[in-house]
Design an enzyme around this catalytic site. Structure first.
Site, PDB file in Angstrom:
ATOM      1  N   ARG A 115     -25.720 -41.236 -29.726  1.00 24.88           N
ATOM      2  CA  ARG A 115     -26.531 -41.396 -30.940  1.00 24.88           C
ATOM      3  C   ARG A 115     -27.955 -41.816 -30.580  1.00 24.88           C
ATOM      4  NH1 ARG A 115     -23.084 -45.253 -34.562  1.00 24.88           N
ATOM      5  NH2 ARG A 115     -24.716 -44.909 -36.088  1.00 24.88           N
TER       6      ARG A 115
ATOM      7  N   ARG B 140     -21.086 -54.325 -36.104  1.00 26.78           N
ATOM      8  CA  ARG B 140     -20.736 -53.634 -37.354  1.00 26.78           C
ATOM      9  C   ARG B 140     -19.350 -52.996 -37.251  1.00 26.78           C
ATOM     10  NH1 ARG B 140     -24.834 -49.066 -39.391  1.00 26.78           N
ATOM     11  NH2 ARG B 140     -24.080 -48.115 -37.473  1.00 26.78           N
TER      12      ARG B 140
ATOM     13  N   ARG C 179     -16.103 -47.963 -39.191  1.00 24.62           N
ATOM     14  CA  ARG C 179     -16.785 -46.724 -38.795  1.00 24.62           C
ATOM     15  C   ARG C 179     -16.380 -46.318 -37.394  1.00 24.62           C
ATOM     16  NH1 ARG C 179     -23.056 -46.602 -40.564  1.00 24.62           N
ATOM     17  NH2 ARG C 179     -23.049 -45.199 -38.777  1.00 24.62           N
TER      18      ARG C 179
HETATM   19  P1  B4P Z   1     -27.446 -50.890 -40.670  1.00 27.31           P
HETATM   20  O1  B4P Z   1     -28.365 -51.336 -41.757  1.00 27.31           O
HETATM   21  O2  B4P Z   1     -26.036 -50.565 -41.089  1.00 27.31           O
HETATM   22  O3  B4P Z   1     -28.042 -49.668 -39.801  1.00 27.31           O
HETATM   23  P2  B4P Z   1     -28.540 -48.180 -40.108  1.00 27.31           P
HETATM   24  O4  B4P Z   1     -29.907 -48.098 -39.512  1.00 27.31           O
HETATM   25  O5  B4P Z   1     -28.436 -47.871 -41.583  1.00 27.31           O
HETATM   26  O6  B4P Z   1     -27.439 -47.302 -39.353  1.00 27.31           O
HETATM   27  P3  B4P Z   1     -27.098 -45.789 -38.936  1.00 27.31           P
HETATM   28  O7  B4P Z   1     -28.374 -45.074 -38.532  1.00 27.31           O
HETATM   29  O8  B4P Z   1     -26.054 -45.949 -37.904  1.00 27.31           O
HETATM   30  O9  B4P Z   1     -26.387 -45.069 -40.117  1.00 27.31           O
HETATM   31  P4  B4P Z   1     -26.351 -43.676 -40.882  1.00 27.31           P
HETATM   32  O10 B4P Z   1     -25.350 -43.894 -41.930  1.00 27.31           O
HETATM   33  O11 B4P Z   1     -27.728 -43.279 -41.320  1.00 27.31           O
HETATM   34  O12 B4P Z   1     -27.433 -52.062 -39.613  1.00 27.31           O
HETATM   35  C1  B4P Z   1     -26.579 -52.050 -38.472  1.00 27.31           C
HETATM   36  C2  B4P Z   1     -25.965 -53.416 -38.237  1.00 27.31           C
HETATM   37  O13 B4P Z   1     -26.970 -54.363 -37.908  1.00 27.31           O
HETATM   38  C3  B4P Z   1     -25.203 -53.995 -39.437  1.00 27.31           C
HETATM   39  O14 B4P Z   1     -24.033 -54.586 -38.980  1.00 27.31           O
HETATM   40  C4  B4P Z   1     -26.165 -55.033 -40.005  1.00 27.31           C
HETATM   41  O15 B4P Z   1     -25.487 -56.105 -40.628  1.00 27.31           O
HETATM   42  C5  B4P Z   1     -26.898 -55.498 -38.759  1.00 27.31           C
HETATM   43  N1  B4P Z   1     -28.271 -55.898 -39.027  1.00 27.31           N
HETATM   44  C6  B4P Z   1     -29.149 -55.297 -39.881  1.00 27.31           C
HETATM   45  N2  B4P Z   1     -30.339 -55.936 -39.859  1.00 27.31           N
HETATM   46  C7  B4P Z   1     -30.227 -56.948 -38.932  1.00 27.31           C
HETATM   47  C8  B4P Z   1     -31.125 -57.957 -38.449  1.00 27.31           C
HETATM   48  N3  B4P Z   1     -32.387 -58.069 -38.890  1.00 27.31           N
HETATM   49  N4  B4P Z   1     -30.685 -58.816 -37.485  1.00 27.31           N
HETATM   50  C9  B4P Z   1     -29.400 -58.709 -37.030  1.00 27.31           C
HETATM   51  N5  B4P Z   1     -28.493 -57.794 -37.470  1.00 27.31           N
HETATM   52  C10 B4P Z   1     -28.907 -56.916 -38.408  1.00 27.31           C
HETATM   53  O16 B4P Z   1     -25.849 -42.500 -39.877  1.00 27.31           O
HETATM   54  C11 B4P Z   1     -24.502 -42.328 -39.420  1.00 27.31           C
HETATM   55  C12 B4P Z   1     -24.229 -40.888 -38.920  1.00 27.31           C
HETATM   56  O17 B4P Z   1     -24.244 -39.947 -40.044  1.00 27.31           O
HETATM   57  C13 B4P Z   1     -25.223 -40.263 -37.927  1.00 27.31           C
HETATM   58  O18 B4P Z   1     -24.939 -40.631 -36.589  1.00 27.31           O
HETATM   59  C14 B4P Z   1     -25.010 -38.731 -38.179  1.00 27.31           C
HETATM   60  O19 B4P Z   1     -23.876 -38.233 -37.511  1.00 27.31           O
HETATM   61  C15 B4P Z   1     -24.749 -38.640 -39.671  1.00 27.31           C
HETATM   62  N6  B4P Z   1     -25.984 -38.363 -40.432  1.00 27.31           N
HETATM   63  C16 B4P Z   1     -26.556 -39.222 -41.346  1.00 27.31           C
HETATM   64  N7  B4P Z   1     -27.698 -38.690 -41.851  1.00 27.31           N
HETATM   65  C17 B4P Z   1     -27.863 -37.479 -41.227  1.00 27.31           C
HETATM   66  C18 B4P Z   1     -28.881 -36.480 -41.292  1.00 27.31           C
HETATM   67  N8  B4P Z   1     -29.950 -36.631 -42.087  1.00 27.31           N
HETATM   68  N9  B4P Z   1     -28.759 -35.372 -40.519  1.00 27.31           N
HETATM   69  C19 B4P Z   1     -27.695 -35.202 -39.729  1.00 27.31           C
HETATM   70  N10 B4P Z   1     -26.688 -36.124 -39.607  1.00 27.31           N
HETATM   71  C20 B4P Z   1     -26.774 -37.257 -40.342  1.00 27.31           C
END
Ligand code: B4P
Length: 191
Positions: A146, A128, A134
Site C-alpha cells: 500500500r 487499527r 480490516r
Molecule cells: P485513518 O483515519 O483510518 O486512516 P486513512 O488515511 O483514512 O486510511 P486508508 O488510506 O488506509 O483508508 P482507505 O479506506 O482510504 O487512520 C489510521 C489509524 O491511525 C486509525 O487507527 C486512527 O485511529 C489512527 N490515527 C489517526 N490520526 C492519528 C493521530 N493524529 N495520531 C495517532 N493515531 C492516529 O483505503 C483502503 C483501501 O481501499 C485502499 O488500499 C484501496 O485498496 C481501496 N481504495 C479506496 N479508495 C480507492 C480509490 N480511490 N481508488 C482505488 N482504490 C481505492
C-alpha cells in the site's frame, strides 16, 4: 460550493479527520474506502470484485471508483460541498473528478495533504487492525504494498493539483485535535 480533498498516505488519518470536519462544516463525506467496504459487507458484485484488490493492498480499478463517485455526486445536489477522502488516488481519477465537478458547475477548492513518516503509518495500521477487522491492515507485506502504491500512483494526484496551486501540506503527526485545528484554519482561510 466548497470542495475539499483530504490527501495523505494510508493510515495518515484521512478517515479520522473527515469525521470531525463533516460534523463541523456539513460537508457531504465521500470516502471511496468506506463505500467499497460497504459493498463488500453487502456482498455485492462490485464488492466481491473490489475485495481481492483491497486485500492485496492494490488499488481498485479506476473505472469502478470513478463510476461510484460520479453516481454519488449526482445523487447529492445542493450540498454545502464534498469532502473527498481517499479519492482521487491516481492521476486519471483526479482528471475524471475535475471533469465530473465541472459538469456540475463546480471544482476543487483546496487539497489538504497530511504528511506522516512511514514508521508511524505502519504503527497506526497495526493499531487499527486490532479493532477495525480490516484484512488489509495487519499483514506487513500488504502494508508495504500500500505504501509503494501510494508513492508510485497516488503522489501524482498532489502533482496534478500543485499545477493549479491548490495543495497545502500539513504535519499529520501530533494530537488528533491539533491536526484538526490546523485543517480548520486552512479551510476557514478559503471558505
Ligand atoms: P485513518 O483515519 O483510518 O486512516 P486513512 O488515511 O483514512 O486510511 P486508508 O488510506 O488506509 O483508508 P482507505 O479506506 O482510504 O487512520 C489510521 C489509524 O491511525 C486509525 O487507527 C486512527 O485511529 C489512527 N490515527 C489517526 N490520526 C492519528 C493521530 N493524529 N495520531 C495517532 N493515531 C492516529 O483505503 C483502503 C483501501 O481501499 C485502499 O488500499 C484501496 O485498496 C481501496 N481504495 C479506496 N479508495 C480507492 C480509490 N480511490 N481508488 C482505488 N482504490 C481505492
Amino acid at each position: 460550493m466548497f470542495n475539499l480533498i483530504l490527501f495523505g498516505p494510508p493510515g495518515s488519518g484521512k478517515g479520522t479527520q473527515s469525521e470531525k470536519l463533516i460534523t463541523k462544516y456539513g460537508f457531504k463525506h465521500l470516502s471511496t474506502g468506506d463505500i467499497l467496504r460497504s459493498e463488500i459487507a453487502n456482498q455485492t458484485q462490485l464488492g466481491l470484485e473490489a475485495k481481492s484488490f483491497m486485500d492485496a493492498g492494490k488499488l481498485v480499478p479506476d473505472a469502478v471508483v470513478i463510476g461510484m463517485v460520479g453516481a454519488a455526486i449526482t445523487a447529492n445536489p445542493g450540498v454545502y460541498g464534498f469532502l473527498f477522502d481517499g479519492f482521487p488516488r491516481t492521476k486519471p481519477q483526479a482528471e475524471a473528478l475535475d471533469t465530473l465537478l465541472s459538469e456540475h458547475g463546480t471544482s476543487i477548492n483546496v487539497v489538504l495533504a497530511m504528511e506522516v513518516p512511514e514508521e508511524e503509518l505502519i504503527a497506526r495500521m497495526i493499531g487499527r487492525s486490532k479493532t477495525s477487522g480490516r484484512t488489509d491492515d495487519a499483514d506487513p507485506e500488504v502494508q508495504k504494498k500500500r505504501l509503494s502504491v501510494y508513492k508510485n500512483e497516488t503522489l501524482a494526484v498532489a502533482d496534478h493539483y500543485s499545477q493549479f496551486d491548490k495543495v497545502v501540506s500539513l504535519n499529520g503527526l501530533g494530537s488528533i485535535d491539533d491536526i484538526f485545528n490546523a485543517l480548520c484554519a486552512e479551510i476557514d482561510a478559503r471558505a
